[in-house]
Design a protein around this motif. Structure first.
Motif, PDB file in Angstrom:
ATOM      1  N   ASP A 125      -8.934  -1.746   6.818  1.00  0.00           N
ATOM      2  CA  ASP A 125      -9.814  -1.138   5.818  1.00  0.00           C
ATOM      3  C   ASP A 125      -9.035  -0.205   4.900  1.00  0.00           C
ATOM      4  OD1 ASP A 125     -11.988  -2.496   6.780  1.00  0.00           O
ATOM      5  OD2 ASP A 125     -12.799  -0.793   7.940  1.00  0.00           O
ATOM      6  N   GLU A 126      -8.116   0.562   5.466  1.00  0.00           N
ATOM      7  CA  GLU A 126      -7.291   1.459   4.653  1.00  0.00           C
ATOM      8  C   GLU A 126      -6.392   0.661   3.713  1.00  0.00           C
ATOM      9  OE1 GLU A 126      -5.131   4.323   6.973  1.00  0.00           O
ATOM     10  OE2 GLU A 126      -6.932   4.887   8.095  1.00  0.00           O
ATOM     11  N   ASN A 166      -6.967  -2.356   2.565  1.00  0.00           N
ATOM     12  CA  ASN A 166      -7.826  -2.930   1.528  1.00  0.00           C
ATOM     13  C   ASN A 166      -8.227  -1.883   0.497  1.00  0.00           C
ATOM     14  OD1 ASN A 166      -7.735  -5.458   2.697  1.00  0.00           O
ATOM     15  ND2 ASN A 166      -9.645  -5.187   3.840  1.00  0.00           N
ATOM     16  N   LYS A 167      -8.503  -0.675   0.970  1.00  0.00           N
ATOM     17  CA  LYS A 167      -8.892   0.400   0.057  1.00  0.00           C
ATOM     18  C   LYS A 167      -7.736   0.734  -0.888  1.00  0.00           C
ATOM     19  CE  LYS A 167     -10.598   5.124  -0.040  1.00  0.00           C
ATOM     20  NZ  LYS A 167     -10.950   6.302   0.751  1.00  0.00           N
ATOM     21  N   GLN A 211      -7.741   0.233  -4.885  1.00  0.00           N
ATOM     22  CA  GLN A 211      -7.461   1.381  -5.748  1.00  0.00           C
ATOM     23  C   GLN A 211      -6.354   1.030  -6.738  1.00  0.00           C
ATOM     24  OE1 GLN A 211      -6.255   4.846  -3.554  1.00  0.00           O
ATOM     25  NE2 GLN A 211      -6.047   6.108  -5.372  1.00  0.00           N
TER      26      GLN A 211
END
Length: 192
Positions: free
Chosen positions: A9-10, A12-13, A17
């Motif tokens: 998730d990090e 992908n974030k 961004q």
């Protein structure tokens, strides 16, 4: 298992961004191109309507003048992402007095475009009502005579908007580079 999902998730974030920052950067460069094209067309129209003898480089005072617009670079404490600020219309009579300070702060990527447009609209319309700014603008155009073509005034506003867009581009480029660095670091950590 939970830790792997959180790490994904990090990742992908960070990737999102970076992609959002890059998209906004490209949008701003397109906007700059359009604004400059409009400014040059308005200048050509002003030159046509006022006459080539009134709008040319020979009427400009080539003496040294203090800048009415300055760029301020603010480094963050961690030194990763500098912020660029445009300080416009410093009075030539009172150089320490700033008539406008356009400050860009990083915002969520979803609202960046609309916030930039709102800021530019506010700056261009809000400044038109300010007497001191109007005097400074008129003073800068006074070299072209007393009767200034509305096209020349529109040219001035177009190039002011282009300058503001350049600052937005610099801030967005800083954001893109910061996002890329974080993403690259995360990928390198994953490889190890």
């Amino acid at each position: 298992m939970e830790e792997d999902r959180r790490k994904d998730d990090e990742d992908n974030k960070l990737a999102l961004q970076f992609m959002d920052s890059l998209h906004n950067y490209l949008s701003l460069t397109h906007s700059l191109s359009s604004t400059l094209r409009q400014g040059w067309l308005e200048l050509a129209s002003a030159k046509h309507s006022m006459g080539t003898s009134r709008v040319n480089t020979s009427v400009l005072d080539l003496k040294s003048h203090s800048a009415s617009t300055t760029l301020k670079i603010t480094e963050n404490d961690d030194g990763t992402q500098p912020q660029f600020t445009l300080q416009k219309w410093v009075s030539s009579e009172h150089e320490s007095t700033k008539l406008e300070d356009k400050n860009e702060h990083p915002q969520d990527s979803d609202t960046k475009s609309s916030a930039t447009e709102a800021t530019l609209t506010k700056n261009l319309t809000g400044l038109a009502d300010n007497d001191e700014v109007r005097k400074e603008r008129d003073k800068s155009l006074s070299v072209f005579g007393v009767l200034i073509s509305p096209k020349l005034r529109a040219t001035q506003l177009s190039f002011e908007k282009a300058l503001e867009t350049l600052i937005d581009i610099a801030n967005m480029r800083s954001s893109v580079l910061n996002s890329f660095t974080q993403l690259h670091k995360e990928v390198e950590d994953t490889k190890e």
